[in-house]
Scaffold this motif. Structure first.
Motif, mmCIF file in Angstrom:
data_model
loop_
_atom_site.group_PDB
_atom_site.id
_atom_site.type_symbol
_atom_site.label_atom_id
_atom_site.label_comp_id
_atom_site.label_asym_id
_atom_site.label_seq_id
_atom_site.Cartn_x
_atom_site.Cartn_y
_atom_site.Cartn_z
ATOM 1 N N ARG A 1 1.029 -1.135 -0.084
ATOM 2 C CA ARG A 1 0.297 0.002 0.088
ATOM 3 C C ARG A 1 0.922 1.397 -0.024
ATOM 4 N NH1 ARG A 1 -2.723 3.559 3.866
ATOM 5 N NH2 ARG A 1 -4.993 3.941 2.850
ATOM 6 N N GLU A 2 1.894 1.197 0.798
ATOM 7 C CA GLU A 2 2.668 2.488 0.653
ATOM 8 C C GLU A 2 3.627 2.613 -0.485
ATOM 9 O OE1 GLU A 2 5.419 1.975 4.209
ATOM 10 O OE2 GLU A 2 3.635 1.895 5.462
ATOM 11 N N ALA A 3 3.970 1.335 -1.342
ATOM 12 C CA ALA A 3 4.698 1.305 -2.348
ATOM 13 C C ALA A 3 3.749 2.203 -3.490
ATOM 14 C CB ALA A 3 5.083 0.090 -2.810
ATOM 15 N N THR B 1 1.135 4.115 -2.743
ATOM 16 C CA THR B 1 0.652 5.366 -2.553
ATOM 17 C C THR B 1 2.032 6.418 -2.945
ATOM 18 O OG1 THR B 1 -0.500 4.938 -0.434
ATOM 19 C CG2 THR B 1 0.620 6.992 -0.487
ATOM 20 N N GLU B 2 3.329 5.637 -2.844
ATOM 21 C CA GLU B 2 4.563 6.514 -3.331
ATOM 22 C C GLU B 2 4.507 6.733 -4.856
ATOM 23 O OE1 GLU B 2 6.389 8.461 -1.364
ATOM 24 O OE2 GLU B 2 4.964 7.745 0.318
ATOM 25 N N MET B 3 4.016 5.732 -5.584
ATOM 26 C CA MET B 3 3.802 5.878 -6.820
ATOM 27 C C MET B 3 2.781 6.954 -7.348
ATOM 28 S SD MET B 3 4.311 1.747 -8.167
ATOM 29 C CE MET B 3 2.755 1.984 -8.886
ATOM 30 N N VAL B 4 2.011 7.004 -6.598
ATOM 31 C CA VAL B 4 0.743 7.879 -7.148
ATOM 32 C C VAL B 4 1.352 9.289 -6.832
ATOM 33 C CG1 VAL B 4 -1.332 8.940 -6.276
ATOM 34 C CG2 VAL B 4 -1.300 6.665 -6.659
ATOM 35 N N PHE B 5 1.982 9.581 -5.586
ATOM 36 C CA PHE B 5 2.471 10.807 -5.357
ATOM 37 C C PHE B 5 3.713 11.088 -6.170
ATOM 38 C CE2 PHE B 5 -0.452 10.695 -1.956
ATOM 39 C CZ PHE B 5 -0.907 12.030 -2.103
ATOM 40 N N ALA B 6 4.710 10.230 -6.588
ATOM 41 C CA ALA B 6 5.537 10.603 -7.543
ATOM 42 C C ALA B 6 5.176 11.318 -8.845
ATOM 43 C CB ALA B 6 6.447 9.285 -7.955
ATOM 44 N N GLU B 7 3.954 10.518 -9.441
ATOM 45 C CA GLU B 7 3.234 11.121 -10.506
ATOM 46 C C GLU B 7 2.624 12.671 -10.242
ATOM 47 O OE1 GLU B 7 1.925 11.167 -14.483
ATOM 48 O OE2 GLU B 7 3.389 9.795 -13.328
ATOM 49 N N VAL B 8 2.146 12.833 -8.942
ATOM 50 C CA VAL B 8 1.639 14.142 -8.696
ATOM 51 C C VAL B 8 2.960 15.182 -8.689
ATOM 52 C CG1 VAL B 8 0.813 15.576 -6.627
ATOM 53 C CG2 VAL B 8 -0.307 13.202 -7.196
ATOM 54 N N ILE B 9 4.076 14.631 -8.271
ATOM 55 C CA ILE B 9 5.115 15.704 -8.078
ATOM 56 C C ILE B 9 5.630 16.037 -9.697
ATOM 57 C CG2 ILE B 9 7.600 15.851 -7.700
ATOM 58 C CD1 ILE B 9 7.126 14.312 -5.177
ATOM 59 N N ARG B 10 5.660 14.900 -10.522
ATOM 60 C CA ARG B 10 5.979 15.213 -11.891
ATOM 61 C C ARG B 10 4.965 16.199 -12.637
ATOM 62 N NH1 ARG B 10 4.331 14.117 -16.723
ATOM 63 N NH2 ARG B 10 2.507 12.506 -16.103
ATOM 64 N N THR B 11 3.768 16.045 -12.241
ATOM 65 C CA THR B 11 2.502 16.947 -12.804
ATOM 66 C C THR B 11 2.714 18.374 -12.018
ATOM 67 O OG1 THR B 11 0.959 15.072 -13.061
ATOM 68 C CG2 THR B 11 -0.067 17.176 -12.902
ATOM 69 N N LEU B 12 3.045 18.513 -10.934
ATOM 70 C CA LEU B 12 3.282 19.755 -10.209
ATOM 71 C C LEU B 12 4.621 20.421 -11.063
ATOM 72 C CD1 LEU B 12 2.743 19.224 -6.390
ATOM 73 C CD2 LEU B 12 1.368 20.594 -8.085
ATOM 74 N N TRP C 1 -3.702 13.377 3.991
ATOM 75 C CA TRP C 1 -4.902 12.793 3.917
ATOM 76 C C TRP C 1 -5.240 11.575 2.980
ATOM 77 C CZ3 TRP C 1 -8.152 11.869 0.201
ATOM 78 C CH2 TRP C 1 -9.752 11.855 0.509
ATOM 79 N N PHE C 2 -4.358 11.366 2.171
ATOM 80 C CA PHE C 2 -4.593 10.485 1.072
ATOM 81 C C PHE C 2 -4.191 9.211 1.964
ATOM 82 C CE2 PHE C 2 -2.944 7.198 -2.033
ATOM 83 C CZ PHE C 2 -3.975 7.303 -2.854
ATOM 84 N N ALA C 3 -2.965 9.353 2.626
ATOM 85 C CA ALA C 3 -2.733 7.944 3.617
ATOM 86 C C ALA C 3 -3.718 7.661 4.502
ATOM 87 C CB ALA C 3 -1.541 8.397 3.981
ATOM 88 N N ASN C 4 -4.511 8.767 4.953
ATOM 89 C CA ASN C 4 -5.529 8.119 6.073
ATOM 90 C C ASN C 4 -6.860 7.964 5.511
ATOM 91 O OD1 ASN C 4 -3.568 8.518 8.105
ATOM 92 N ND2 ASN C 4 -3.846 10.795 8.127
ATOM 93 N N HIS C 5 -6.899 8.500 4.254
ATOM 94 C CA HIS C 5 -8.458 8.529 4.045
ATOM 95 C C HIS C 5 -8.641 8.097 2.357
ATOM 96 C CE1 HIS C 5 -8.252 11.652 7.018
ATOM 97 N NE2 HIS C 5 -9.454 11.067 7.317
ATOM 98 N N SER C 6 -7.821 7.388 2.029
ATOM 99 C CA SER C 6 -7.783 7.230 0.554
ATOM 100 C C SER C 6 -8.827 5.699 0.286
ATOM 101 C CB SER C 6 -6.590 6.946 -0.346
ATOM 102 O OG SER C 6 -6.011 5.549 0.168
ATOM 103 N N GLY C 7 -8.690 4.810 1.163
ATOM 104 C CA GLY C 7 -9.485 3.628 1.074
ATOM 105 C C GLY C 7 -8.813 2.719 0.090
ATOM 106 N N LEU C 8 -7.437 3.079 -0.183
ATOM 107 C CA LEU C 8 -6.818 2.158 -0.934
ATOM 108 C C LEU C 8 -6.449 0.808 -0.397
ATOM 109 C CD1 LEU C 8 -4.965 1.845 -3.374
ATOM 110 C CD2 LEU C 8 -3.026 2.477 -2.149
#
Length: 141
Positions: free
Chosen positions: A26-28, A30-41, A131-138
């Motif tokens: 799950r952590e891996a 989540t980190e993949m999702v946020f790596a993509e967010v950083i790229r988009t930012l 928030w994502f880590a606590n509420h995403s429901g992943l």
């Protein structure tokens, strides 16, 4: 003495093992999702839309705290937007470089009112990550 049952012990240890295994997955993810967010930012802060974003944020700060003596703290890469931010604010202010800002946006400070508003992408990213880590429901299946 009564015999100790092996089955409950085994269940507890198996549960712990699989919980840790899936937690790591799950952590891996989540980190993949946020790596993509950083790229988009990063793409966003390199676009023309980013200057518009900074100007709108500075105008909103003027509506919240329109006192002279304010400062906008920006990252070094955004130095080219300093005049646009100052103009959008519309009051006497400084625009200073803050090495702690990595992603973009600004921190607004006013010494007279002791107001500090963190409008950085860094802070927004951190808040959303938590928030994502606590509420995403992943759920990993």
């Amino acid at each position: 003495p009564a015999p100790v049952s092996f089955f409950p012990w085994l269940l507890v240890h198996l549960f712990s093992f699989f919980l840790e295994k899936y937690s790591q997955k799950r952590e891996a993810y989540t980190e993949m999702v946020f790596a993509e967010v950083i790229r988009t930012l990063n793409e966003f802060t390199a676009s023309k839309d980013y200057e518009v974003f900074l100007i709108k944020k500075a105008q909103k700060m003027a509506a919240v705290c329109s006192l002279d003596g304010s400062a906008f703290l920006i990252r070094k890469q955004d130095e080219k937007y300093a005049a646009a931010i100052s103009s959008a604010y519309g009051h006497q202010c400084e625009v200073k470089i803050d090495a702690s800002i990595a992603m973009g946006g600004f921190i607004f400070e006013n010494a007279l009112s002791h107001a500090v508003y963190d409008e950085t992408l860094d802070a927004a990213f951190k808040d959303q990550h938590e928030w994502f880590a606590n509420h995403s429901g992943l759920i990993i299946q």
